[in-house]
Design an enzyme around this catalytic site. Structure first.
Site, PDB file in Angstrom:
ATOM      1  N   GLY A 105       0.796  -1.221   0.000  1.00 43.53           N
ATOM      2  CA  GLY A 105       0.000   0.000   0.000  1.00 43.53           C
ATOM      3  C   GLY A 105       0.828   1.270   0.000  1.00 43.53           C
ATOM      4  O   GLY A 105       0.291   2.371  -0.120  1.00 43.53           O
ATOM      5  N   ASN A 106       2.149   1.142   0.126  1.00 46.93           N
ATOM      6  CA  ASN A 106       3.020   2.307   0.114  1.00 46.93           C
ATOM      7  C   ASN A 106       3.324   2.664  -1.338  1.00 46.93           C
ATOM      8  O   ASN A 106       3.774   1.824  -2.105  1.00 46.93           O
ATOM      9  CB  ASN A 106       4.309   2.035   0.897  1.00 46.93           C
ATOM     10  CG  ASN A 106       5.075   3.302   1.170  1.00 46.93           C
ATOM     11  OD1 ASN A 106       5.421   4.036   0.256  1.00 46.93           O
ATOM     12  ND2 ASN A 106       5.350   3.560   2.438  1.00 46.93           N
ATOM     13  N   GLY A 107       3.100   3.909  -1.697  1.00 45.73           N
ATOM     14  CA  GLY A 107       3.278   4.339  -3.085  1.00 45.73           C
ATOM     15  C   GLY A 107       4.677   4.800  -3.440  1.00 45.73           C
ATOM     16  O   GLY A 107       4.892   5.326  -4.529  1.00 45.73           O
ATOM     17  N   SER A 142       4.572   8.921   1.329  1.00 46.26           N
ATOM     18  CA  SER A 142       4.188   7.909   0.337  1.00 46.26           C
ATOM     19  C   SER A 142       3.342   6.803   0.954  1.00 46.26           C
ATOM     20  O   SER A 142       2.793   5.965   0.249  1.00 46.26           O
ATOM     21  CB  SER A 142       5.440   7.303  -0.313  1.00 46.26           C
ATOM     22  OG  SER A 142       6.214   6.609   0.657  1.00 46.26           O
TER      23      SER A 142
END
Length: 172
Positions: free
Chosen positions: A47-49, A148
């Site tokens: 889920g970290n961009g 992020s």
């Protein structure tokens, strides 16, 4: 992952830096989350961009390549990664749960990177501590970025991408 220190808190440790003498842009996070610590990789939570956002800035789809090659591609473009904290107590992965952080000597570290021109902070916690640790540095551009992390959902992805895109000026 870390050592349990009581009250549900766990002492968690950061990774070594991913830099070399050609690093022009250093991206600093706060402290790796649990998924990253388990995998031994920066920004490992799906889920970290981060990899998508930094990929937009570098013009490469870094998500599509293995982790070691991601780091290699960033270094080839003069981009390094590290964290402002060496260790901290934290339950879970949220920055808001961090307690008793041991901060790194970023000023000394930056002095060992002769090509360094900019430091970007991934999120408010990294900026808060990183700016304090670097002090007044007219030789460096200090850039605050929206986190992020998928947990930081109050900003639209398109807006994050636009802001992170400003790193293009520092990427080879």
């Amino acid at each position: 992952m870390g050592a349990t220190v009581g009250g549900g808190m766990t002492l968690k440790f950061a990774f070594p830096p991913s830099v070399d003498t050609d690093t022009r842009l250093l991206v600093l996070g706060s402290l790796p989350g649990d998924a990253s610590i388990r995998q031994g990789e920066y920004y490992a939570h799906p889920g970290n961009g981060f990899w998508s956002l930094i990929g937009e800035a570098t013009g490469e789809d870094l998500r599509a390549i293995p982790y070691a090659m991601r780091l290699q591609r960033l270094r080839a473009r003069g981009v390094g990664l590290w964290d402002v904290m060496e260790s901290a107590q934290r339950q879970g992965s949220l920055d808001g749960a961090i307690r008793d952080a041991a901060l790194r000597d970023l000023g000394q570290f930056a002095g060992h990177l002769p090509a360094l021109r900019a430091v970007a902070f991934n999120g408010k916690m990294a900026a808060l501590h990183g700016r304090r640790r670097l002090g007044h540095r007219p030789d460096l551009a200090l850039i605050d970025l929206p986190s992020s992390s998928g947990a930081y959902a109050s900003m639209a992805r398109a807006q994050k991408t636009e802001i992170w895109g400003g790193l293009r000026d520092w990427v080879a």
